[in-house]
Design an enzyme around this catalytic site. Structure first.
Site, PDB file in Angstrom:
ATOM      1  N   GLY A  27       0.795  -1.212   0.000  1.00  0.00           N
ATOM      2  CA  GLY A  27       0.000   0.000   0.000  1.00  0.00           C
ATOM      3  C   GLY A  27       0.829   1.265   0.000  1.00  0.00           C
ATOM      4  O   GLY A  27       2.064   1.243   0.006  1.00  0.00           O
ATOM      5  N   ASP A  84      -6.692   0.136   6.858  1.00  0.00           N
ATOM      6  CA  ASP A  84      -7.756   1.018   6.372  1.00  0.00           C
ATOM      7  C   ASP A  84      -8.555   1.611   7.526  1.00  0.00           C
ATOM      8  O   ASP A  84      -9.101   2.708   7.411  1.00  0.00           O
ATOM      9  CB  ASP A  84      -8.665   0.255   5.416  1.00  0.00           C
ATOM     10  CG  ASP A  84      -7.875  -0.309   4.250  1.00  0.00           C
ATOM     11  OD1 ASP A  84      -7.237   0.486   3.533  1.00  0.00           O
ATOM     12  OD2 ASP A  84      -7.856  -1.542   4.078  1.00  0.00           O
ATOM     13  N   GLU A 104      -1.587 -10.607   3.521  1.00  0.00           N
ATOM     14  CA  GLU A 104      -1.296  -9.748   4.668  1.00  0.00           C
ATOM     15  C   GLU A 104      -1.638 -10.446   5.975  1.00  0.00           C
ATOM     16  O   GLU A 104      -0.898 -10.338   6.956  1.00  0.00           O
ATOM     17  CB  GLU A 104      -2.077  -8.437   4.550  1.00  0.00           C
ATOM     18  CG  GLU A 104      -1.558  -7.522   3.454  1.00  0.00           C
ATOM     19  CD  GLU A 104      -2.438  -6.305   3.227  1.00  0.00           C
ATOM     20  OE1 GLU A 104      -1.937  -5.317   2.652  1.00  0.00           O
ATOM     21  OE2 GLU A 104      -3.625  -6.327   3.612  1.00  0.00           O
TER      22      GLU A 104
END
Length: 226
Positions: A27, A84, A104
């Site tokens: 990310g 997030d 992940e």
């Protein structure tokens, strides 16, 4: 805010010590961590990395980070990744808007220490306040899987698509359904329901996994621990 995210990511990278096996997150925030580890390798740091996505593997190779795998190393010393959403007080997470949630989660579970790096927009009082719960599913019968997920209280369950409108495909070859539950009052119960659903590979609710969270604000980098 981007500068603060970068600062938090670099601080997390500076926690890594020579000899460690490191889980490399995916990310926009994790990329700064990978860049910093590459800089430290040129300064003499000796580590091995296990990336959470093909994208992170490519970035790690460009940064000069030697890669390994779970066949060689079952246990990681540390994993560093973004999120997030982070639930205040519990450090429970929603992850997976980047599409790498299954890898992940495997990496996070294998790590002795899981450091999460986020900006100040990510903390919430309850998971699901802003982010959907990503659920990676088999393509076979995904419509049935979506109906079952909706029955758990999701206001909407949508297959993720790429920018061209085609179905998103994860690095493992699966679909992702984004499930909008709104604020989740009992994430453990919802997590158990999703885990028990046929066709589900993994989901983005990460419970009791983060050991610490670095939150980049305009004033400072806050460090949260339980």
């Amino acid at each position: 805010m981007e500068a603060f995210k970068k600062a938090a990511a670099r601080r997390a990278a500076d926690m890594v010590q020579s000899g460690m096996v490191v889980g490399l997150g995916t990310g926009s925030t994790a990329k700064y961590m990978i860049e910093r580890l590459g800089e430290r390798i040129t300064e003499g740091l000796e580590i091995m990395g296990i990336p959470t996505s093909e994208d992170s593997a490519e970035k790690a190779q460009k940064a000069g980070i030697p890669l390994t795998d779970f066949a060689t190393h079952r246990r990681l010393d540390i994993a560093i990744d973004g999120a997030d959403e982070v639930e205040r007080g519990t450090l429970n997470l929603i992850k997976g808007l980047g599409g790498a949630l299954t890898r992940e989660k495997i990496v996070a579970q294998a790590a002795k220490r899981f450091v999460v790096i986020v900006d100040a927009s990510k903390p919430v009082d309850h998971l699901g306040e802003r982010a959907p719960v990503p659920v990676e599913v088999l393509s076979f019968g995904w419509e049935c899987t979506a109906d079952r997920l909706a029955s758990y209280g999701a206001r909407g369950v949508k297959p993720r698509t790429d920018r061209d409108g085609s179905l998103f495909v994860s690095d493992s070859g699966n679909m992702i359904l984004d499930c909008h539950f709104g604020p989740i009052m009992d994430p453990a119960a919802l997590s158990a329901k999703i885990d028990g659903t046929a066709g589900v590979v993994a989901h983005g609710i990460f419970l009791n996994m983060a050991t610490e969270v670095l939150v980049a604000t305009e004033q400072e980098i806050e460090r949260w621990e339980l």
